[in-house]
Design an enzyme around this catalytic site. Structure first.
Site, PDB file in Angstrom:
ATOM      1  N   LYS A 222     -26.084  17.558 -18.569  1.00  0.00           N
ATOM      2  CA  LYS A 222     -24.695  17.776 -18.323  1.00  0.00           C
ATOM      3  C   LYS A 222     -24.541  19.242 -18.148  1.00  0.00           C
ATOM      4  O   LYS A 222     -23.118  19.256 -17.591  1.00  0.00           O
ATOM      5  CB  LYS A 222     -23.798  17.220 -19.545  1.00  0.00           C
ATOM      6  CG  LYS A 222     -24.066  15.746 -19.682  1.00  0.00           C
ATOM      7  CD  LYS A 222     -22.986  14.965 -18.749  1.00  0.00           C
ATOM      8  CE  LYS A 222     -23.268  13.350 -19.119  1.00  0.00           C
ATOM      9  NZ  LYS A 222     -22.166  12.781 -18.153  1.00  0.00           N
TER      10      LYS A 222
ATOM     11  N   SER B 187     -17.025  12.370 -26.262  1.00  0.00           N
ATOM     12  CA  SER B 187     -17.818  12.810 -27.930  1.00  0.00           C
ATOM     13  C   SER B 187     -19.091  12.897 -27.795  1.00  0.00           C
ATOM     14  O   SER B 187     -19.771  12.877 -28.607  1.00  0.00           O
ATOM     15  CB  SER B 187     -17.524  11.437 -28.687  1.00  0.00           C
ATOM     16  OG  SER B 187     -17.870  10.001 -27.958  1.00  0.00           O
TER      17      SER B 187
ATOM     18  N   GLU C 225     -30.281   1.235 -15.643  1.00  0.00           N
ATOM     19  CA  GLU C 225     -29.328   0.927 -16.642  1.00  0.00           C
ATOM     20  C   GLU C 225     -29.703   0.067 -17.903  1.00  0.00           C
ATOM     21  O   GLU C 225     -30.601  -0.643 -17.649  1.00  0.00           O
ATOM     22  CB  GLU C 225     -28.227  -0.050 -15.910  1.00  0.00           C
ATOM     23  CG  GLU C 225     -27.282   0.887 -14.946  1.00  0.00           C
ATOM     24  CD  GLU C 225     -26.209  -0.001 -14.590  1.00  0.00           C
ATOM     25  OE1 GLU C 225     -25.078   0.471 -14.475  1.00  0.00           O
ATOM     26  OE2 GLU C 225     -26.425  -1.127 -13.825  1.00  0.00           O
TER      27      GLU C 225
ATOM     28  N   GLY D  43     -25.676  -3.215 -20.118  1.00  0.00           N
ATOM     29  CA  GLY D  43     -24.568  -2.514 -19.302  1.00  0.00           C
ATOM     30  C   GLY D  43     -24.917  -2.375 -17.933  1.00  0.00           C
ATOM     31  O   GLY D  43     -24.924  -1.076 -17.451  1.00  0.00           O
TER      32      GLY D  43
ATOM     33  N   ASP E  86     -23.426  -2.569 -15.048  1.00  0.00           N
ATOM     34  CA  ASP E  86     -22.237  -2.492 -14.344  1.00  0.00           C
ATOM     35  C   ASP E  86     -22.467  -2.043 -12.876  1.00  0.00           C
ATOM     36  O   ASP E  86     -21.988  -2.641 -11.730  1.00  0.00           O
ATOM     37  CB  ASP E  86     -20.920  -1.939 -14.860  1.00  0.00           C
ATOM     38  CG  ASP E  86     -21.466  -0.481 -15.117  1.00  0.00           C
ATOM     39  OD1 ASP E  86     -22.182  -0.278 -16.205  1.00  0.00           O
ATOM     40  OD2 ASP E  86     -20.671   0.457 -14.382  1.00  0.00           O
TER      41      ASP E  86
ATOM     42  N   SER F 122     -33.200  12.760 -19.315  1.00  0.00           N
ATOM     43  CA  SER F 122     -32.084  13.298 -19.162  1.00  0.00           C
ATOM     44  C   SER F 122     -31.355  14.138 -20.125  1.00  0.00           C
ATOM     45  O   SER F 122     -30.744  14.924 -19.975  1.00  0.00           O
ATOM     46  CB  SER F 122     -30.905  12.059 -18.780  1.00  0.00           C
ATOM     47  OG  SER F 122     -30.804  11.223 -19.568  1.00  0.00           O
TER      48      SER F 122
END
Lengths: 321, 321
Positions: free
Chosen positions: B54, B79, B205, B209, B211, B305
């Site tokens: 990130k 968060s 994924e 989840g 999606d 990651s």
């Protein structure tokens, strides 16, 4: 005085290891630098094959066997990282290996050693001597014994980690290395003092097992009872006949750290640097991070020697308060 | 069709990040290769600053602010890793930062975010909307909002991890990347498909989840309830308006893994590779190691990651049986 190993031995070892050992990364942490005021360079031998620097020395030693030695094979006694280092090196060099291990060694370590194709000979730690068993089998089968540290090729091989570190980061003011039998620091000091004559080389022992610190002060090899410390790789009772003179000549100082400092350092590595490091592997870093050694304003190489620790034990140590 | 980011955006981001982000190491494991029959290359973003990829996107986005934006500052709500990524980037670029966080966020995360000099605004997750609070403060103070993934500069910055991986190891047959909102895989696919047009890009994924898997199959963005999974970084409920078209154009497939596979992979990383990896960081590796994705005989890049996980939780997961 002629020392048992020279810089040329370390350089030759590096060539032998080039295609086989990992060139482990050197990691930095701004948190660690901010805390100490130093530039710390962590050489991550926990990311080495078999999870420890021991692979370097074992592979270097075995790759120098004569064809006859290679045909007959190698024997070692160890319940630790040296066992796996010899077993894997023998497998890679396609030679037989016998490892003498205590019958109460952790099942995972027995399985890992056998997984590398080595024959494991078990003994009872309380009634039998591994040295006697090792020597008997060696002589019966004509095997070559490779000890964990007191061996020139082992020392030279282990020194390649300081050679790589200096090649990667350049000049250092201090190099900090854990000390058990003295193989790693002997090799590392040989490399460092040749490449950077002004670099201080400092050893770190567990407070409970400071035999090398005492030996260097007293000028002869001091023997101690098995020290009570979580740094199981540094539970050696005395320096080696070959490692001691190298340390006398090239090591500037030896400091000690307590077990609680090792646990705190282990947690620092896990939380902040995302690394699993075994207690012995935390010795050098603990001295640099926790004030045992003045490092502010200096460029400091820190050898992180290994990461082999049972996950249940690791979990208990890093999650404890 | 013009996509929101191009390879040039990723390359420019790499130049902006060059002196600031870590060039994280690419690690290999012969155990993992033997188990899968593949050559796996693990790009270790758990060793990135703030412990996750990130940082790359946040720093890239903030470094493109105008002088006026920079003077006023940045706001983000998160968060997780994005909060710390924005807080650290703002500190490095000397601009004010406001992070909107739930008042029941872990004390460690609050402290870390404040430690980077950010102002933390707390809200009640059960009665208040962080979006409303964020927009209100942004408009009152003239702050620029940087979302965690649906932003071209964030996506391009995150793509630099694939760029570095390919620069370091050369050709890959497959690149495997975890998928939350799709920022990381959008950037990585943009880099990979430009440099290696034949390289398959596969997203992973959590099974609970999926999606993005469904969205790509159905051809539109599917919304799902908050998924129950330990991969907290992939608990997103829908892909982004910018990430979705990039994934439609460049991602070849999305597969899923179960939470128990994530735990097993976390244990593999700790035991065998000596790395602390958070559950979300295990997604791509779990798919490669545990059969969700056929990799035998291929050169496979795997993005690891992040490594931010509370030590008590980590300990419980890796020491469990």
């Amino acid at each position: 005085m002629t020392l048992p190993i020279t810089f040329e031995d370390v350089r030759s070892a590096a060539l032998r290891l080039a295609d086989t050992a990992h060139r482990t990364p050197v990691l930095t942490s701004r948190t660690a630098n901010a805390r100490t005021g130093a530039d710390l360079f962590f050489k991550c031998e926990n990311l080495q094959r078999i999870g420890a620097f021991k692979f370097r020395g074992a592979y270097n030693a075995l790759s120098r066997f004569s064809p006859e030695q290679r045909r007959r094979g190698v024997i070692a006694y160890s319940s630790g990282n040296h066992a796996q280092a010899i077993a894997l090196s023998a497998q890679l060099l396609d030679m037989p290996a016998v490892i003498v291990m205590p019958e109460d060694a952790p099942a995972m370590k027995l399985a890992a050693t056998r997984g590398y194709g080595a024959e494991v000979v078990l003994y009872d730690r309380y009634t039998e001597s591994r040295e006697e068993i090792g020597l008997r089998i060696a002589s019966e089968r004509g095997l070559t014994l490779v000890p964990p540290y007191d061996h020139a090729d082992v020392m030279a091989g282990q020194g390649t980690c300081a050679l790589e570190l200096i090649e990667d980061v350049g000049a250092l003011d201090v190099l900090v290395v854990c000390v058990g039998g003295g193989g790693l620091i002997s090799g590392c000091a040989t490399a460092a003092k040749h490449l950077l004559p002004g670099c201080m080389v400092v050893g770190v022992e567990p407070e409970a097992g400071n035999d090398v610190q005492r030996s260097l002060r007293e000028g002869h090899i001091v023997h101690i009872p098995v020290p009570r410390t979580i740094a199981d790789g540094a539970q050696t009772q005395h320096a080696g006949q070959l490692t001691f003179p190298v340390m006398q000549a090239l090591v500037d100082d030896v400091v000690t750290v307590r077990d609680d400092q090792l646990v705190e350092t282990m947690r620092f590595f896990a939380e902040r640097m995302k690394l699993v490091v075994e207690p012995t592997g935390c010795l050098a870093a603990a001295a640099a991070l926790d004030g045992a050694l003045p490092v502010a304003g200096r460029r400091v190489g820190v050898i992180v020697s290994g990461g082999n620790i049972d996950m249940v034990r690791f979990a208990a140590l890093v999650a404890g308060s």
